[in-house]
Design a protein around this motif. Sequence first.
Motif, PDB file in Angstrom:
ATOM      1  N   SER A   2       0.894  -1.144  -0.066  1.00  0.00           N
ATOM      2  CA  SER A   2       0.021  -0.062   0.044  1.00  0.00           C
ATOM      3  C   SER A   2       1.058   1.246  -0.046  1.00  0.00           C
ATOM      4  N   PRO A   3       0.284   2.132  -0.620  1.00  0.00           N
ATOM      5  CA  PRO A   3       1.169   3.352  -0.650  1.00  0.00           C
ATOM      6  C   PRO A   3       1.321   3.980   0.692  1.00  0.00           C
ATOM      7  N   VAL A   4       2.406   4.947   0.952  1.00  0.00           N
ATOM      8  CA  VAL A   4       2.775   5.448   2.233  1.00  0.00           C
ATOM      9  C   VAL A   4       1.545   6.473   2.446  1.00  0.00           C
ATOM     10  N   PRO A   5       0.719   6.552   3.595  1.00  0.00           N
ATOM     11  CA  PRO A   5      -0.135   7.625   3.784  1.00  0.00           C
ATOM     12  C   PRO A   5       0.419   9.196   3.631  1.00  0.00           C
ATOM     13  N   ASP A   6      -0.466   9.782   3.386  1.00  0.00           N
ATOM     14  CA  ASP A   6      -0.247  11.536   3.354  1.00  0.00           C
ATOM     15  C   ASP A   6      -1.544  12.156   4.034  1.00  0.00           C
ATOM     16  N   ALA A   7      -1.274  13.335   4.630  1.00  0.00           N
ATOM     17  CA  ALA A   7      -2.296  13.740   5.393  1.00  0.00           C
ATOM     18  C   ALA A   7      -3.780  14.323   4.298  1.00  0.00           C
ATOM     19  N   VAL A   8      -3.469  14.522   3.130  1.00  0.00           N
ATOM     20  CA  VAL A   8      -4.670  14.731   2.222  1.00  0.00           C
ATOM     21  C   VAL A   8      -5.415  13.835   1.879  1.00  0.00           C
ATOM     22  N   SER A   9      -4.665  12.580   1.641  1.00  0.00           N
ATOM     23  CA  SER A   9      -5.429  11.333   1.201  1.00  0.00           C
ATOM     24  C   SER A   9      -6.028  10.696   2.318  1.00  0.00           C
ATOM     25  N   ILE A  11      -7.553  12.601   4.629  1.00  0.00           N
ATOM     26  CA  ILE A  11      -8.617  13.622   4.972  1.00  0.00           C
ATOM     27  C   ILE A  11      -9.720  13.470   3.714  1.00  0.00           C
ATOM     28  N   ALA A  12      -9.230  13.040   2.505  1.00  0.00           N
ATOM     29  CA  ALA A  12     -10.052  12.667   1.438  1.00  0.00           C
ATOM     30  C   ALA A  12     -10.894  11.606   1.634  1.00  0.00           C
ATOM     31  N   ALA A  13     -10.182  10.571   2.193  1.00  0.00           N
ATOM     32  CA  ALA A  13     -10.722   9.134   2.292  1.00  0.00           C
ATOM     33  C   ALA A  13     -12.080   9.137   3.378  1.00  0.00           C
ATOM     34  N   LYS A  14     -11.876   9.873   4.315  1.00  0.00           N
ATOM     35  CA  LYS A  14     -12.897  10.139   5.309  1.00  0.00           C
ATOM     36  C   LYS A  14     -14.057  11.072   4.764  1.00  0.00           C
ATOM     37  N   GLU A  23      -3.094   1.444   9.049  1.00  0.00           N
ATOM     38  CA  GLU A  23      -2.030   2.184   8.836  1.00  0.00           C
ATOM     39  C   GLU A  23      -2.227   3.747   8.627  1.00  0.00           C
ATOM     40  N   GLN A  24      -3.269   4.048   7.957  1.00  0.00           N
ATOM     41  CA  GLN A  24      -3.584   5.478   7.952  1.00  0.00           C
ATOM     42  C   GLN A  24      -3.796   6.172   9.339  1.00  0.00           C
ATOM     43  N   ILE A  25      -4.527   5.438  10.070  1.00  0.00           N
ATOM     44  CA  ILE A  25      -4.972   5.969  11.368  1.00  0.00           C
ATOM     45  C   ILE A  25      -3.655   6.107  12.108  1.00  0.00           C
ATOM     46  N   THR A  26      -2.756   5.091  12.287  1.00  0.00           N
ATOM     47  CA  THR A  26      -1.660   5.038  13.116  1.00  0.00           C
ATOM     48  C   THR A  26      -0.669   5.846  12.683  1.00  0.00           C
ATOM     49  N   MET A  48     -13.147  17.113  11.547  1.00  0.00           N
ATOM     50  CA  MET A  48     -14.907  17.195  11.104  1.00  0.00           C
ATOM     51  C   MET A  48     -15.094  16.547  10.167  1.00  0.00           C
ATOM     52  N   ALA A  49     -14.463  15.945   9.022  1.00  0.00           N
ATOM     53  CA  ALA A  49     -14.870  14.718   8.416  1.00  0.00           C
ATOM     54  C   ALA A  49     -15.523  13.463   9.347  1.00  0.00           C
ATOM     55  N   ILE A  50     -14.570  13.120  10.523  1.00  0.00           N
ATOM     56  CA  ILE A  50     -15.055  12.395  11.310  1.00  0.00           C
ATOM     57  C   ILE A  50     -16.507  12.640  12.031  1.00  0.00           C
ATOM     58  N   TYR A  51     -16.593  13.751  12.368  1.00  0.00           N
ATOM     59  CA  TYR A  51     -17.741  14.531  13.043  1.00  0.00           C
ATOM     60  C   TYR A  51     -19.015  13.997  12.123  1.00  0.00           C
ATOM     61  N   LEU A  52     -18.650  14.505  10.788  1.00  0.00           N
ATOM     62  CA  LEU A  52     -19.886  14.234   9.770  1.00  0.00           C
ATOM     63  C   LEU A  52     -19.937  12.950   9.409  1.00  0.00           C
ATOM     64  N   ARG A  53     -18.813  11.921   9.178  1.00  0.00           N
ATOM     65  CA  ARG A  53     -19.062  10.734   8.490  1.00  0.00           C
ATOM     66  C   ARG A  53     -19.209   9.527   9.813  1.00  0.00           C
ATOM     67  N   GLY A  54     -18.564   9.770  10.884  1.00  0.00           N
ATOM     68  CA  GLY A  54     -18.605   8.808  11.586  1.00  0.00           C
ATOM     69  C   GLY A  54     -17.214   7.745  11.547  1.00  0.00           C
TER      70      GLY A  54
END
Length: 437
Positions: A2-9, A11-14, A23-26, A48-54
């Motif tokens: 899997s690709p190394v996570p980055d902040a923008v990806s 955020i976009a996923a959630k 991996e993204q969370i840790t 905010m994405a977590i707040y809205l999407r759960g």
Amino acid sequence: MSPVPDAVSVIAAKRDGRELTDEQITWVIDRYTRADGVADEQMSALLMAIYLRGMTEREIVTWTRSMIESGGRMDFSGLRRDGRTLATVDKHSTGGVGDKITLPLAPLVASFGVAVPQLSGRGLGHTGGTLDKLESISGWRADLTTAQLYSQLESVGAVVCAAGADLAPADRKLYALRDVTGTVESIPLLASSIMSKKIAEGTGALVLDVKTGSGAFLSEPGDARRLAETMVSLGTAAGVRTTALITDMSTPLGLTAGNAVEVAESLEVLAGGGPADVVELTLVLAREMLAATGLCDADPAAHLANGRAMDTWRAMIAAQGGDPDAPLPVAPHVEVVRAASSGVLTGLDAMAVGVAAWRLGAGRAVPGADVQAEAGVVLHAKPGDTVVAGAPLYSLHTRTPEAIPGAVAALDGAAVIGAEGQSGPLARPLVLDRVTV
């Protein structure tokens, strides 16, 4: 691979409603805690994405574990007294108005030979902070070293103190960000914030007091139950014996909301008196905590009556530099608000009372601000009581008289007075539900 996570990806996923991988969370928790690759504005967007999407259960578990692993963990398994290992149990409340229960509860449970490591916090906004209340006692200090904490648990049995900086440091950063981004009332974020600290604390058992009603963070009982279920599940999965009580916070607990005024009321409970609702909740939580350590037949009411709980309180306060005999601070300015009509008090809004106490100086608007030990609201009637026009409803205590008009305004309409014989809405029981695995 899997690709190394980055902040923008991440955020976009959630943002798009997708589950985050472990991996993204840790990665995002680690990098944000270390200030390496995740900026405040990026974490704000993710919150905010977590707040809205759960979050799914798996995501919450991983998020919580990553917060725990951002710092150290405590281990109380070696605590001993008189040649025996001490069981440990803690209580956490989600916060309310007049919620001074920790003060009588910790020494009461400890008086049965149980260790109670109560790592507490400070107030923010309308909800009071346990440490702020205790600091109204002359000489008492909240900051202890780990060695001092362990020693006091072995010698006294109860400690109420501030958490060390190394305990779930990710939560400290995330909490401050949630507070200024409107994302506090997210069940996944609330649950992971509370449980990361409590699991890292190392207690063997945990009883949660999840508040619901106008004075709570979650006013709807259904939301409070979902939070309770999530936290019980997290604690159990981490090996902590965890139960939760859902309790009513539509009306303030007891007859005081503030700092020194709540300490005074707690002392009444420890002396075998005090308001019925404070005594009831203290005893219910004490029975839960004692049962979690195997003391199912213990009678906490007996230790309020025979002075053993008070003896442990005095030892606990003295061990942290406090003078249990020192007089509590008294406000130089007291304003009495009187009833406009006669009748039966059918409602008293907890949020309004909490805001009034905050405006009087009992709470803070920003972390780190000073609070007034003397400030608070004293209630002269609770729902169900008969009131007479012109009789006191509230006493407002403060050292800054210019704060009184704002407190009076906050209380406008808080008390609902019905005609004699009018029952008003049915009062909810104090304990609404119990949640276990």
